[in-house]
Motif scaffolding. Structure first.
Motif, PDB file in Angstrom:
ATOM      1  N   SER A   1      39.347  33.506  51.074  1.00  0.00           N
ATOM      2  CA  SER A   1      40.243  33.600  49.921  1.00  0.00           C
ATOM      3  C   SER A   1      41.459  32.700  50.147  1.00  0.00           C
ATOM      4  CB  SER A   1      40.677  35.049  49.701  1.00  0.00           C
ATOM      5  OG  SER A   1      41.362  35.543  50.832  1.00  0.00           O
TER       6      SER A   1
ATOM      7  N   SER B   1      38.733  39.844  57.484  1.00  0.00           N
ATOM      8  CA  SER B   1      39.514  39.603  56.272  1.00  0.00           C
ATOM      9  C   SER B   1      40.995  39.642  56.608  1.00  0.00           C
ATOM     10  CB  SER B   1      39.184  40.652  55.208  1.00  0.00           C
ATOM     11  OG  SER B   1      39.906  40.410  54.017  1.00  0.00           O
TER      12      SER B   1
ATOM     13  N   ASP C   1      36.205  35.944  55.309  1.00  0.00           N
ATOM     14  CA  ASP C   1      37.092  35.806  54.162  1.00  0.00           C
ATOM     15  C   ASP C   1      37.549  34.345  54.039  1.00  0.00           C
ATOM     16  OD1 ASP C   1      39.139  35.961  52.290  1.00  0.00           O
ATOM     17  OD2 ASP C   1      40.045  37.762  53.156  1.00  0.00           O
TER      18      ASP C   1
ATOM     19  N   ALA D   1      35.227  35.016  48.682  1.00  0.00           N
ATOM     20  CA  ALA D   1      36.546  35.111  48.064  1.00  0.00           C
ATOM     21  C   ALA D   1      36.331  35.949  46.816  1.00  0.00           C
ATOM     22  CB  ALA D   1      37.118  33.731  47.759  1.00  0.00           C
ATOM     23  N   ALA D   2      36.473  35.384  45.615  1.00  0.00           N
ATOM     24  CA  ALA D   2      36.119  36.133  44.407  1.00  0.00           C
ATOM     25  C   ALA D   2      34.610  36.296  44.308  1.00  0.00           C
ATOM     26  CB  ALA D   2      36.658  35.422  43.172  1.00  0.00           C
TER      27      ALA D   2
ATOM     28  N   SER E   1      39.422  32.118  41.656  1.00  0.00           N
ATOM     29  CA  SER E   1      38.356  32.002  42.651  1.00  0.00           C
ATOM     30  C   SER E   1      38.821  32.343  44.054  1.00  0.00           C
ATOM     31  CB  SER E   1      37.783  30.585  42.644  1.00  0.00           C
ATOM     32  OG  SER E   1      38.784  29.629  42.963  1.00  0.00           O
ATOM     33  N   GLY E   2      40.149  32.308  44.276  1.00  0.00           N
ATOM     34  CA  GLY E   2      40.662  32.594  45.607  1.00  0.00           C
ATOM     35  C   GLY E   2      41.017  34.042  45.851  1.00  0.00           C
ATOM     36  N   LYS E   3      40.663  34.922  44.918  1.00  0.00           N
ATOM     37  CA  LYS E   3      40.918  36.353  45.118  1.00  0.00           C
ATOM     38  C   LYS E   3      39.925  36.951  46.107  1.00  0.00           C
ATOM     39  CE  LYS E   3      43.161  37.093  40.652  1.00  0.00           C
ATOM     40  NZ  LYS E   3      43.174  37.874  39.390  1.00  0.00           N
ATOM     41  N   THR E   4      40.138  38.214  46.464  1.00  0.00           N
ATOM     42  CA  THR E   4      39.367  38.838  47.548  1.00  0.00           C
ATOM     43  C   THR E   4      38.438  39.915  47.008  1.00  0.00           C
ATOM     44  OG1 THR E   4      41.244  38.441  49.026  1.00  0.00           O
ATOM     45  CG2 THR E   4      39.561  39.990  49.788  1.00  0.00           C
ATOM     46  N   ASN E   5      37.137  39.639  47.004  1.00  0.00           N
ATOM     47  CA  ASN E   5      36.139  40.592  46.501  1.00  0.00           C
ATOM     48  C   ASN E   5      35.423  41.234  47.692  1.00  0.00           C
ATOM     49  OD1 ASN E   5      34.152  42.014  45.141  1.00  0.00           O
ATOM     50  ND2 ASN E   5      33.782  40.386  43.658  1.00  0.00           N
TER      51      ASN E   5
ATOM     52  N   GLY F   1      40.632  28.608  45.740  1.00  0.00           N
ATOM     53  CA  GLY F   1      41.710  28.923  44.806  1.00  0.00           C
ATOM     54  C   GLY F   1      42.998  28.194  45.061  1.00  0.00           C
TER      55      GLY F   1
END
Length: 522
Positions: free
Chosen positions: A325, A463, A323, A375-376, A422-426, A407
């Motif tokens: 993010s 994560s 991770d 991240a994203a 872009s810093g979100k967690t996918n 992000g």
């Protein structure tokens, strides 16, 4: 093969609807009215969300007419609508609702459709499909498609299969490896002990997933004929060493870890004793009560072993998912826990990078590995599992050192940070990337394995946060989808959490795939 129905047949169905109790109580006339209103208004709704809500309203209408009304959607192109229709149908339990499906099975020409019907009927716990399965096998066993054979095996796993030993014995040696795995799962779940000796030759399979399934199945069936072949597997490099040692313990109640020579010596001695017998199930159960599984197994691994975040493995086919993010820029709260770790800082990602670099340095040349940062979006070090040469290790370490949290407003880990999401967690994208799975195509059964690439068998997933973006963000949805993808792949997923994170999701993800969960804290 019709791709639309293939996706429908292979996506998971939720077995028990939340409205199951209401379904049983609603009068038939009211159910028909629900169907009538659905048919009147469904096509008038233009947006997908409203159409999904309209479909879900049919959960209370457990009747044949509701299934007939939903069939066109099941064959449609919209995956979201198909998923909703499948969830509704699979929540039904009235036998009469499925009568027309059972009656059509023998005469159906569309083999994908028939495979889908078999899957639905077994997930809906409709035992009346079992005599039809017997007839299908008797009349058409040599003509059945891979999907039909696969879902026959899954049907027998779900509904019970002791009267179908001949079918499962044949499917266990099917030409398609996915069918073999499904048959072995059915034999294991239903504990068909009489098939134990017949499954032993599958320990020599060249298909990793079949071999893994055979080891795990024989650990449950416990035939004495499996002991020597399992001892020989201890000579191999890879994850099967652990599975073989566990199977040997389950069969013999002896525990010599992965030490091949000691197992061979002791087994020869034991079988030479007059009156030697295998322990009973009760004796095995009592022994397990006092056995700490992971401490014993991992403590007895012979030779050098790779670890990441304190989780060892003998696997030689590994993907590390990390991770990156925005929250990985945070500093750990419990600094005292990490002060003696030799980290550059107390930033979460710095700690993770240090641990991963140490892990890479400790890999030996038998290992094939890859690294995925996410991240994203996701970014892979390589497009395949890569041999662990000195040059590739240097390349991997360089990749890890360049990783930065995304992000944060500046240049991100993949060259594109900023306050743009872009810093979100996918999480879902990261896991499916490791499986090389295309969500738009669904799981496709081909009966063939890639000879071009080494097959993944172990994932380390680290994560610090809950999923916030992607096709699925609800953790129950992600667990369901990964379980579906991994049904025949048999990949072990070890999960590591770091930071102030509710780790129940990662713990469940590890448990459902046979992995280990570690909470690093912070």
């Amino acid at each position: 093969m019709r791709s639309g129905f293939l996706s429908f047949a292979l996506l998971p169905l939720i077995l028990f609807g939340a409205n199951g109790g209401l379904t049983a109580q609603m009068p038939y006339e009211q159910k028909l009215d629900e169907v009538k209103q659905f048919q009147k208004f469904y096509k008038k709704y233009k947006d997908e969300a409203t159409r999904v809500e309209s479909i879900m309203d049919l959960k209370v209408a457990d009747c044949p007419e509701a299934v007939q009304a939903l069939l066109p959607i099941l064959k449609g192109k919209d995956p979201i609508l198909r998923e909703a229709a499948k969830e509704v149908i699979s929540s039904y339990r009235e036998p009469g609702t499925f009568s027309f499906m059972v009656e059509q099975l023998l005469e159906m020409k569309d083999r994908d459709m028939r495979a889908g019907f078999i899957d639905i009927l077994s997930k809906a716990r409709q035992n009346k499909v079992k005599p039809v399965i017997r007839q299908l096998w008797t009349e058409e066993s040599k003509k059945l498609s891979i999907l039909e054979r696969y879902y026959i095996a899954k049907c027998l796993e779900r509904l019970g299969s002791h009267e179908f030993e001949d079918i499962l014995a044949a499917l266990a040696f099917d030409e398609a490896w996915e069918v073999q795995v499904a048959a072995l799962d059915a034999v294991k779940k239903n504990k068909i002990v009489s098939l134990g000796p017949k499954m032993v030759p599958l320990l020599d399979s060249k298909i990793p997933q079949v071999k893994t399934s055979a080891i795990q199945t024989l650990a449950v069936l416990r035939p004495m004929e499996a002991v020597w072949p399992l001892i020989e597997i201890l000579k191999e490099q890879g994850r099967n060493q652990i599975d073989a040692s566990e199977a040997l313990y389950a069969i013999t109640m002896r525990d010599y870890g992965t030490d091949h020579d000691r197992w061979a010596k002791q087994w020869k001695k034991l079988t030479s004793l007059e009156g030697f017998r295998l322990p009973t199930e009760a004796e095995i159960a009592k022994s397990r009560e006092t056995r700490e599984k992971y401490n014993v197994i991992y403590g007895k691994l012979k030779g050098k072993k790779s670890t990441f975040a304190g989780i060892p493995t003998t696997s030689t086919r590994i993907v590390y998912i990390i991770d990156v993010s925005a929250s990985m820029n945070d500093v750990v709260v419990d600094k005292a826990k990490f002060k003696d770790g030799g980290y550059n800082s107390f930033q979460k990602l710095d700690i993770v990078k240090t641990e991963l670099i140490r892990t890479i340095n400790g890999l030996d040349k038998t290992v094939h590995f890859n690294i995925i940062a996410f991240a994203a979006k996701t970014k892979s070090w390589k497009s395949w599992l890569t041999p662990c040469s000195i040059n590739q290790k240097a390349s991997a370490i360089s990749f890890v050192k360049r990783l930065q949290p995304l992000g944060l407003g500046g240049s991100g880990a993949f060259g594109g940070g900023g306050a743009d999401g872009s810093g979100k967690t996918n999480t879902y994208a990261a896991l499916t990337k490791a499986f090389e799975y295309d969500p738009n195509k669904g799981v496709v059964l081909t009966g063939k394995q890639s000879t071009r690439r080494v097959q993944l068998d172990t994932i380390y997933f680290l994560s610090d946060g809950v999923p916030t973006i992607g096709k699925y963000t609800d953790t129950d949805d992600i667990l369901r989808e990964i379980r579906k993808i991994n049904e025949v792949r048999k990949v072990v997923i070890h999960c590591i959490s770091i930071g102030d994170f509710q780790a129940g999701f990662l713990k469940t993800l590890a448990q459902q795939s046979g992995g280990v969960f570690v909470d690093l804290g912070g």
